[in-house]
Design an enzyme around this catalytic site. Sequence first.
Site, mmCIF file in Angstrom:
data_model
loop_
_atom_site.group_PDB
_atom_site.id
_atom_site.type_symbol
_atom_site.label_atom_id
_atom_site.label_comp_id
_atom_site.label_asym_id
_atom_site.label_seq_id
_atom_site.Cartn_x
_atom_site.Cartn_y
_atom_site.Cartn_z
ATOM 1 N N HIS A 168 0.831 -1.204 0.000
ATOM 2 C CA HIS A 168 0.000 0.000 0.000
ATOM 3 C C HIS A 168 0.871 1.261 0.000
ATOM 4 C CE1 HIS A 168 -3.443 -2.452 1.975
ATOM 5 N NE2 HIS A 168 -3.871 -2.075 0.782
ATOM 6 N N CYS A 255 -2.679 0.339 9.522
ATOM 7 C CA CYS A 255 -3.680 -0.664 9.118
ATOM 8 C C CYS A 255 -4.637 -1.026 10.244
ATOM 9 C CB CYS A 255 -2.990 -1.945 8.659
ATOM 10 S SG CYS A 255 -1.583 -1.695 7.597
#
Length: 260
Positions: A168, A255
């Site tokens: 990401h 996250c």
Amino acid sequence: MTEHSYEFTRAVTRKPSASIVDGLRAADIGTPDLDQMLKDHAHYVAILRETGAKVVELPALEAYPDAVFVEDTALCLPEGAVMMRPGAPSRAGEVDGMAPVLRDIYDDVLEISGPGFIEGGDILTTSKEILVGRSARTDAAGVAELQSLVDQWGYSVREVFTPEGVLHFKTDCSLLDAETILSTKRLDASGCFEGYNVIHTSDGEEAAANAIRFNQFVIMPAGFPKTSERLCAAGYDVREVNNTECAKLDGGMSCLSLRF
Ligand code: GLY
């Protein structure tokens, strides 16, 4: 735009489940240990709470091994939330688990309806814009739909690119304050942070880049002493959390929560 995009009164987290051993990973560097992950998760939540924020801890979702990584399910802004459309098929159902939670909190909950894909881990909200990194999980159509949705709240979305092989965008960067980003050298080399102050992770400590600024603290993974020292020297109040188990699933500090 929010003046201080690192000041939060609430967060949502989800406890890791026993199915975490089946979580997605780019490379197999070992099986995550649930007991250790539960301890680390509790430590993380305690630090969020230490700032005075209210933290909603959702129960584990056995059917979704990656559901502990709640950030990928939504973008939370002061004006409302946007439910994501994960590019990983095994994670699509996590959004349905999070939507009712956010609908209880927000008046406005919008949805990425597709055909594009976008995951929260690819989104960095700063005080002046929303940066979205295209990646294996986030495509141009997903970025464009996000722009069309948040336009009504006055946000400007800028499409950038996640380095090849990096899960990401925020695997490689974090917001430290209104003007300052913590970034790996490889991501900063793309030029995406022009106009910001950038602090680089130390060489060999690239995994330190996934940190979060949460109110007075910068919460970063433990085990990256040079980067930690750099942040302390720059005046940040750093808290470290063991991340060995989440790292086996390419997960990190950002996250593990939705912050708003
Ligand atoms: N294991 C986290 C992810 O791949 O989405």
